[in-house]
Design a protein around this motif. Sequence first.
Motif, PDB file in Angstrom:
ATOM      1  N   ILE B 102      14.061  71.356  65.673  1.00  0.00           N
ATOM      2  CA  ILE B 102      12.822  70.291  64.732  1.00  0.00           C
ATOM      3  C   ILE B 102      14.254  68.884  64.917  1.00  0.00           C
ATOM      4  O   ILE B 102      13.497  68.111  64.103  1.00  0.00           O
ATOM      5  N   ILE B 104      15.693  67.608  66.520  1.00  0.00           N
ATOM      6  CA  ILE B 104      15.240  65.882  67.171  1.00  0.00           C
ATOM      7  C   ILE B 104      14.413  65.498  66.300  1.00  0.00           C
ATOM      8  O   ILE B 104      14.512  64.081  66.671  1.00  0.00           O
ATOM      9  N   LEU B 105      13.349  65.906  66.622  1.00  0.00           N
ATOM     10  CA  LEU B 105      11.659  65.354  65.865  1.00  0.00           C
ATOM     11  C   LEU B 105      12.243  64.604  64.400  1.00  0.00           C
ATOM     12  O   LEU B 105      11.344  63.512  64.429  1.00  0.00           O
ATOM     13  N   ASP B 107      15.224  62.891  63.594  1.00  0.00           N
ATOM     14  CA  ASP B 107      16.552  62.329  63.875  1.00  0.00           C
ATOM     15  C   ASP B 107      17.602  62.712  62.416  1.00  0.00           C
ATOM     16  O   ASP B 107      18.245  61.888  62.277  1.00  0.00           O
TER      17      ASP B 107
END
Lengths: 241, 304
Positions: B102, B104-105, B107
């Motif tokens: 999550i 990664i999505l 940032d």
Amino acid sequence: MGKVLRSEFLKLRKSSIWLLIFISPVLATLAGLGQSVEDTPYKWEITLSAMSFLHALLFFPLLTGVFSAFVCRYEHLGGGWKQLLAMPVSRSNVYIAKFLIVISLLAITQVLFAGGLVLVGQLKGFEGALPWKMILTSAIGGWIASLPLVALQLFVSVAWSSFAAPLAINVVFTLPNILVVNSEQFGPYYPWAQPFLAMMPTTEESFGALNVPMETLMIVILGSLVLFFLSGFTYFQRKEI
Amino acid sequence: MSEFIIETNKLTKKFKNRYAVESVNLQIKKGEIYGFLGPNGAGKTTTIRMLLGLAKPTYGSIQIFGKDMKKEKLTVLKKVGSLVEYPSYYGHLTAYENLEAIRILLDAPKSRIDEVLSIVRLSNDAKRPVKGFSLGMKQRLGIAAALLGKPELLILDEPTNGLDPSGILEIRELIKSMPKEHGITILVSSHLLSEMDQMATQVGIITKGKMIFQDSIETLRQRSKSKIAIKVNETEQAWRMLLSKGIQAEMENKQIYLPHSSDEAISTVVEELIHNRFSVFRVQEEKKSLEDIFLELTSGEGSL
Ligand SMILES: Nc1ncnc2c1ncn2[C@@H]1O[C@H](COP(=O)(O)OP(=O)(O)OP(=O)(O)O)[C@@H](O)[C@H]1O
Ligand SMILES: [Mg+2]
């Protein structure tokens, strides 16, 4: 887009899907080793045909379904669609990322398949230079021919929360391949038969739909790819989670 | 910009020809803990799915942070954390990896994962696959995921679902602390008013898809009028006697009930009873609980 791909990859990294990539190329390589090529000048062609039979006619079309179902599985299982789509990511990117992951897995499978063919040639000591053009045409052609199937299977997998149902459907449509490829009329238009038609080398002895020129086949493939992909893509944009 | 963090206008969702949500106008101000209440099937989850862009309204509009959800969904969702119905997770991954997928999505910085894990007290289980987690742990992981992106708005659908009393208390304290510490606005749904009583500042009550009450929890509490119950021997005679003296009283369950009255008025009544030789056993105040009010509001067809 990069973010979505990395996140998808993280989910797959620790799954058992990597084993599936090897099964079909390994079996095909064994079939290639078992094929006798003593009294023919077409050693590469015959080996490729023997390997393609199992791989392209059966396993490869099945893998399109398995991989497609796999990349949707975790979202279906844990209610992950809700979590994923309530994030600041666009649905288009999610769908495209899943499509890219599936076709990458299939590309790796094809690379292994080509590697298997080269390996058989080396082990059996086929003379002359490696027929790169034939090998690449077959591997890449088969991969391109699988794209409409992926588009179709991804659509079904996204729509259906069950893991088994899309797979069962895929099996049901893959099995008639053996009959369909004999038909010059239907063969080129049957998505499940296209990988086989694209992967088999064309020789004088070609039968049925194998005589259909590559150009015709590719037009049918690209046409259906666009059609299936857009249908699935549009469906996913509107899907209520 | 409007003063509301969430504002919906006649939000409606129709399934086939049944309304799951009908003309709901939510209004939630910054820093509020908004308790979104209703019995099973009232339309809470459906409303929340629309707020998060998971389902499309049949009619009506949604503004979050003053932005139209239809046009600026992704911008809005960047600042929203959510947990809908039951927590989502990838069972084969550890708690840490789940949050990483999550992160990664979103940032978010990597350090944020450890932060949220410690907020929900899962730091010690971070390296275990989630499929071995208890329901309560999964729920806490879901809340950690919702907090990952440092949201300005948190939308939690029945976050205490399946938790034991100490888990419920823990989540409640967590929710209560957030607006104070981080200025977050929270929408939290539940089918128990008593649970909200301890944390919500505003409540919205929905039943059969319609909003029947939306105001501060104090306003709701004031509706819980108290009555005075008096237990005597020979209830009926005592009651008639009081009526004959022009005192408003009701008889129910072998007790006499007086509407909420001043101390003097009560003492007058008791004096009368004793004067007339009745034995007064008990005089007590009976207050309707919030739960009673909630049931009254949501069970009857009538609305406010
Ligand atoms: N996808 C759907 N298709 C048809 N009807 C639906 C759908 N989703 C919800 N409903 C109906 O809408 C109504 C409201 O459901 P919703 O899940 O929003 O209730 P809820 O307030 O969240 O209840 P609960 O407390 O049980 O979670 C219900 O009558 C439900 O049956
Ligand atoms: Mg619900």
